[in-house]
Design an enzyme around this catalytic site. Structure first.
Site, PDB file in Angstrom:
ATOM      1  N   HIS A 577       0.817  -1.216   0.000  1.00  0.00           N
ATOM      2  CA  HIS A 577       0.000   0.000   0.000  1.00  0.00           C
ATOM      3  C   HIS A 577       0.847   1.261   0.000  1.00  0.00           C
ATOM      4  O   HIS A 577       0.539   2.242  -0.660  1.00  0.00           O
ATOM      5  CB  HIS A 577      -0.923  -0.001   1.210  1.00  0.00           C
ATOM      6  CG  HIS A 577      -1.991  -1.023   1.072  1.00  0.00           C
ATOM      7  ND1 HIS A 577      -3.005  -0.890   0.164  1.00  0.00           N
ATOM      8  CD2 HIS A 577      -2.170  -2.213   1.670  1.00  0.00           C
ATOM      9  CE1 HIS A 577      -3.776  -1.947   0.230  1.00  0.00           C
ATOM     10  NE2 HIS A 577      -3.288  -2.770   1.120  1.00  0.00           N
ATOM     11  N   GLU A 813      -5.079 -12.849 -12.933  1.00  0.00           N
ATOM     12  CA  GLU A 813      -4.294 -12.591 -11.719  1.00  0.00           C
ATOM     13  C   GLU A 813      -3.819 -13.879 -11.082  1.00  0.00           C
ATOM     14  O   GLU A 813      -3.061 -13.872 -10.126  1.00  0.00           O
ATOM     15  CB  GLU A 813      -5.151 -11.885 -10.669  1.00  0.00           C
ATOM     16  CG  GLU A 813      -5.776 -10.619 -11.124  1.00  0.00           C
ATOM     17  CD  GLU A 813      -6.719 -10.064 -10.075  1.00  0.00           C
ATOM     18  OE1 GLU A 813      -6.289  -9.185  -9.335  1.00  0.00           O
ATOM     19  OE2 GLU A 813      -7.873 -10.505 -10.018  1.00  0.00           O
ATOM     20  N   ASP A 837      -1.275  -9.303  -8.330  1.00  0.00           N
ATOM     21  CA  ASP A 837      -1.609 -10.633  -7.810  1.00  0.00           C
ATOM     22  C   ASP A 837      -0.972 -11.736  -8.637  1.00  0.00           C
ATOM     23  O   ASP A 837      -0.565 -12.764  -8.098  1.00  0.00           O
ATOM     24  CB  ASP A 837      -3.134 -10.816  -7.752  1.00  0.00           C
ATOM     25  CG  ASP A 837      -3.701 -10.204  -6.487  1.00  0.00           C
ATOM     26  OD1 ASP A 837      -3.146 -10.484  -5.413  1.00  0.00           O
ATOM     27  OD2 ASP A 837      -4.654  -9.418  -6.570  1.00  0.00           O
ATOM     28  N   CYS A 884      -3.208  -3.967 -15.880  1.00  0.00           N
ATOM     29  CA  CYS A 884      -3.643  -2.931 -14.945  1.00  0.00           C
ATOM     30  C   CYS A 884      -2.939  -3.018 -13.607  1.00  0.00           C
ATOM     31  O   CYS A 884      -3.255  -2.278 -12.689  1.00  0.00           O
ATOM     32  CB  CYS A 884      -5.155  -2.982 -14.766  1.00  0.00           C
ATOM     33  SG  CYS A 884      -5.715  -4.529 -14.039  1.00  0.00           S
TER      34      CYS A 884
HETATM   35  C1  PEP Z   1      -3.614  -6.686  -9.531  1.00  0.00           C
HETATM   36  O1  PEP Z   1      -3.720  -7.682  -8.804  1.00  0.00           O
HETATM   37  O2  PEP Z   1      -2.644  -6.482 -10.277  1.00  0.00           O
HETATM   38  C2  PEP Z   1      -4.673  -5.668  -9.547  1.00  0.00           C
HETATM   39  C3  PEP Z   1      -4.680  -4.711 -10.425  1.00  0.00           C
HETATM   40  O3  PEP Z   1      -5.600  -5.749  -8.578  1.00  0.00           O
HETATM   41  P1  PEP Z   1      -5.358  -5.270  -7.064  1.00  0.00           P
HETATM   42  O4  PEP Z   1      -4.025  -4.583  -6.968  1.00  0.00           O
HETATM   43  O5  PEP Z   1      -6.495  -4.368  -6.738  1.00  0.00           O
HETATM   44  O6  PEP Z   1      -5.414  -6.565  -6.339  1.00  0.00           O
HETATM   45 MG    MG Z   2      -5.580  -8.139  -7.771  1.00  0.00          MG
END
Ligand code: PEP
Ligand code: MG
Length: 950
Positions: A577, A813, A837, A884
């Protein structure tokens, strides 16, 4: 881990004698691959040292320390001998449990068995058992008893209302190990039951480990639902364990004796009324158990024998545990303690025998109860731990390699913020003096806050204004006053009240109030520091480099990007985070730099490179100059990128990719478009849910999604359905505790289990779409059927709510989704690769792991291969692929992703201009060659080095 399962049981065996039974067992353990040949000698040797007969027709043959090396895997195998086997001394065995274990793991098994061993005629039942299931049931034994002892009674507790009292009851249950931490939340949702006489009852079966009952009374008279609230029972319910207690309580209430409970002045009095486990008021003594394998059958037998030599009652418990004391004379009860080396045993003996029994038993335990014992290190009450590594502050001129989390170069004095421990007396000098001390401290802190308000910009200033209001809150000061009057010191009274208030806020499970709890603690510590005469660290005047263990979201609210030049954290990785937040604020950051960094003196000059992940301590002048020149160049580049942020991202050789934004709220969409976004590539809807104090209904959600679509003005919106579970809890949506939530019910698995939640969300999305381009994707898909079920739900709703421009896809993911991409690509409209992930699951590294997450690098060739497979599969079916995860904004990764032929990059809005500029500088054919070479590398570091060379 030793657990019992029916597959381990062989029914209806026969053996002429113990030797044959041991042979059968050893064969079974060898055949099943638990031990090597030769383990039989271990079993025989162990029996020669002393019989493993346990009682109730059960024996537990196991090896000796010498045969431990023959154990491949911990496990048990059970043989039922309906005709019985003579185990010596006329003891008949109907069930032999062969154990393969290298250490004291069999204690766990004994603990499991001892509940059954308490049954009176188990031997006969074991002999007659006709199936493995029936046998297992017998072994699992009697239901767990209800825990109700002194530690579960809390009298005269400071509580302002029903919820706080319930929270206190839940805390007692949690401390006694009866429930998991989520129980308090679960209890808040239970329906309170009035019992009469101002007594109330709350119960829940969720998050319960063992049944237990807590009874709490408030310090001051309270009312609830127009009735008095004199006391509250909180039951962690499991099976019928509380039946007897409930009957007893009803009797007490029918006889009109409720006040004996809520007016009680000691827990003993309450327990006497309820029939709970009142600790005997007997002489007691403590001793540390030093036996290498804990209190297993042999030493326990010796202890029980010794105890039997004394006439009176003698009991033992694990000190400071929730377990009640058990009779030392009962072998099965002793084993049920599961006591391990290093744990402290507390022995209690009836006064008539205590003077003789306690010293004798203590001495016997110290001498090892017939076993050789190595003394424990002085002062330990637990297994000796490895000597802590001596960590020293990094010296001047050194360079630390961490993880680049937010690009940019920053320099400035270190401002090391490590939470301090404060020492203060619990009792005060005099009430007047303590009151004055507190007033003085509050006045100083209040003027400090005033200075901060004036110096900060509006948003941050508001936080400090809230802090000032908290200090002036009369409810807080009244409570403190009461405590001071009882003789507490100013510091103790202040912190007790702050902590109680903060917990009360947290118990309400409202995201905003939880933040207030953090604020309260923050301001509380400021006052405490003042009371303890500790100078608060002065924030440097010039821009500084903030050094912390980890930067949490609440710390971020306080960060002033104008003053914080850079961030270095000891823990965390690129997808932690703190990293995501630093990137959003545009502050260069290095995370996972190691704990030594926290030992730096505040003021030490630091230079950090958020791209390369390095921190230089007191760097030489020429290094600093070079870095600053590079920073200036970067700033110029960024300015140029900003100027052309609305231009499309097309490589020098004419290959276009779309650059979209990742967002987590519906407000601010105009700003995102103004930063150059060509659409939204990831709307994290769980963040929208989190911003609401309770689950938003369809209309509320529709308004949120509509706002985003309106702001996008015809640009596409890719929405991810609710992604809750794992690292993303939703306060008002409790999820059953799981051993490993990252591999548990999360993402689409969870929403498919709660279809009404998903349906509401989909309905809101479809209604908001109108004619605009809407793309819906499902998170954490690992199986084709999950995708199909989710798609079917959309199709069904679509018949009801038509939408013109809708595409359905999945997030990639989970490695299985990438590996199944060829199958999935036939059915989906698009893939969006969540590299955060995907990296976590591919490399088996928790993305938030304090020390490992630094290695969770999405440029690892294993992750790149999965991206490559996904893109190839998608393109073969004419489908598009986005990325993403945080990797998409990593300047070193952009060319590689381009080269892997990704069609869209979705990044934090702040990174859009830079990513577009990087695409424009690149040449697609060169990037493809780079990507092919990257796939051949053997580590993420090698890929990064390769990119640097290109
Ligand atoms: C990811 O896992 O790359 C993703 C974009 O989702 P989050 O970071 O919200 O788990
Ligand atoms: Mg994710």
């Amino acid at each position: 881990m030793l657990e019992l399962a029916k597959e381990q049981i062989a029914m209806g065996q026969t053996a002429a004698d113990k030797a044959e039974a041991l042979r059968l067992l050893a064969d079974r353990l060898v055949t099943d691959g638990l031990v090597a040949d030769g383990y039989l000698q271990g079993l025989q040797a162990r029996e020669a040292q002393g019989s493993t007969f346990l009682g109730q027709g059960i024996a537990i043959p196991h090896g000796t320390p010498q045969t431990r090396d023959l154990v491949y895997a911990t496990g048990v195998r059970l043989l039922q001998f309906p005709e019985g086997v003579d185990w010596g001394d006329g003891q008949m065995v109907y069930l032999a449990i062969g154990i393969a274990a290298r250490s004291d793991e069999h204690l766990r098994l004994l603990q499991l068995l001892t509940r059954a061993l308490g049954e009176t005629d188990l031997a006969e039942a074991l002999r007659r058992a006709s199936s493995a299931e029936a046998l297992l049931k017998l072994l699992q034994g009697a239901p767990q008893a209800l825990a109700l002892d002194a530690q579960l009674v809390g009298l005269n507790l400071p509580a302002e209302d029903f919820d706080e009292l319930a929270w206190r009851g839940a805390r007692l249950l949690q401390r006694a190990d009866c429930v998991d931490s989520g129980f308090a939340a679960v209890l808040q949702q239970a329906e309170p039951l009035p019992l009469g006489e101002g007594l109330w009852w709350l119960h829940s079966e969720r998050q319960v480990r063992q049944p237990g009952l807590a009874f709490v009374t408030p310090q001051q008279p309270l009312r609830y639902r127009d009735q008095p609230l004199n006391g509250l029972f909180c039951l962690a319910s499991l099976g019928a364990a509380h039946q007897a207690l409930l009957e007893r309580l009803c009797e007490v209430l029918i006889e009109g004796r409720g006040q004996t409970l809520y007016q009680a002045t000691s827990s003993r009095a309450v327990l006497e009324v309820l029939g709970g486990e009142a600790p005997p008021d007997w002489p007691c003594a403590r001793v540390v158990l030093a036996n290498p394998h804990g209190l297993h059958a042999r030493p326990a037998k010796v202890l029980a024998q010794l105890a039997k030599a004394f006439e009176g009652d003698i009991r033992v418990r694990l000190a400071d545990s929730a377990q009640p004391a058990v009779s030392v004379k009962s072998l099965s009860k002793l084993l049920s303690l599961g006591a391990r080396r290093g744990q402290v045993l507390e022995l209690l003996a009836e006064p008539a025998v205590a003077a003789d029994a306690l010293p004798a038993l203590l001495a016997a335990i110290e001498q090892g109860l017939g076993e050789e014992v190595e003394p424990l290190p002085q002062g330990t009450s637990a297994e000796p731990e490895a000597a802590p590594e001596v960590v020293q502050a990094p010296p001047a001129g050194s360079r630390i390699q961490g993880v680049g989390a937010a690009p940019g170069i920053a320099s400035g004095p270190a401002h090391v913020c490590v939470e301090r421990e404060f020492d203060y007396p619990l009792r005060g000098e005099s009430c007047t003096q303590e009151r004055q001390k507190l007033r003085d401290a509050l006045a100083v802190v209040s003027s400090e806050l005033q200075a901060l308000v004036q110096r900060s910009d509006k948003a941050i200033g508001e936080i400090f204004v809230t802090h000032q209001e908290m200090l002036a809150d009369p409810a807080l000061t009244d409570d403190v006053e009461q405590r001071l009057a009882q003789g507490e010191s100013a510091a103790a009274a202040w912190m007790a009240v702050i902590e109680a208030a903060a917990r009360q806020q947290e118990a309400l499970h409202d995201a905003l109030l939880a933040e207030r709890a953090a604020d309260l603690r923050d301001v509380g510590r400021r006052v405490l520091a003042q009371l303890c005469g500790v100078q608060a660290q002065v924030e440097p005047e010039q821009p500084y480099v903030l050094v912390m263990t980890e930067v949490g979201p609440s710390d971020v609210a306080r960060l002033d990007p104008g003053r914080v030049a850079g961030i270095v954290t000891a823990q965390g990785g690129a997808t932690a985070h703190s990293a995501i937040v630093a990137r959003a604020l545009g502050i260069p950051a290095v995370v996972g730099a190691g704990t030594a960094i926290l030992l730096l003196q505040s003021g030490t000059p630091l230079l950090l490179d958020g791209q390369r992940g390095t921190v230089s301590v007191a760097p030489p002048a020429d290094e600093l100059q070079r870095a600053l020149a590079e920073r200036d160049q970067r700033e110029q580049r960024l300015q140029a990128a900003w100027a052309s942020r609305f231009e499309p991202a097309v490589t020098r050789d004419g290959h276009a990719v779309e650059v979209f934004a990742n967002i987590g709220e519906s407000t601010g969409i105009a700003k995102v478009v103004d930063q150059g976004a060509e659409g939204v590539g990831l709307l994290r809807t769980e963040l929208i849910f989190m911003a609401h104090p309770q689950a938003p209904d369809v209309a509320t959600q529709e308004a949120e999604y509509r706002r985003v679509l309106d702001g996008l003005d015809g640009r596409p919106l890719v929405v991810r359905t609710l992604d809750v579970g794992g690292d993303k809890p939703l306060p008002y949506w409790p999820i059953a505790a799981e051993e490993n939530p990252f591999l548990g019910v999360r993402g689409v698995r969870l929403t498919l289990q709660r279809p009404h939640v998903m349906e509401d969300q989909l309905r809101a999305l479809l209604r908001a779409a109108d004619q605009r381009p809407l793309r819906i994707m499902f998170p954490m898909v690992g199986q084709v059927h999950e995708w199909r079920e989710a798609r079917a739900m959309v199709e069904r709703l679509r018949a009801e709510i038509p939408v013109a421009d809708l595409q359905l896809g999945i997030m990639v993911e989970v490695p299985s989704a990438a590996l199944l991409a060829p199958q999935l690509a036939r059915e989906v409209d698009f893939f969006s690769i969540g590299t955060n992930d995907l990296t976590q699951y591919t490399l088996a590294i928790d993305r938030g792991h304090p020390s490992l997450s630094a290695q969770a690098d999405g440029l690892h060739p294993a992750v790149l291969s999965l991206i490559d497979m996904t893109v190839r599969a998608a393109h073969a079916h004419g489908k598009w692929v986005g990325v993403c995860g945080e990797l998409a904004a990593d300047p070193q990764a952009v060319a590689v992703l381009l080269g892997l032929d990704v069609d869209e990059l979705s990044v934090a809005a702040r990174s859009i201009a830079e990513v577009k500029a990087l695409v424009r500088q690149a040449d697609h054919q060169t990037a493809r060659a780079l990507a092919r070479e990257a796939l051949q590398q053997d580590s993420a570091a090698a890929v990064r080095a390769l990119v640097e060379r290109y």
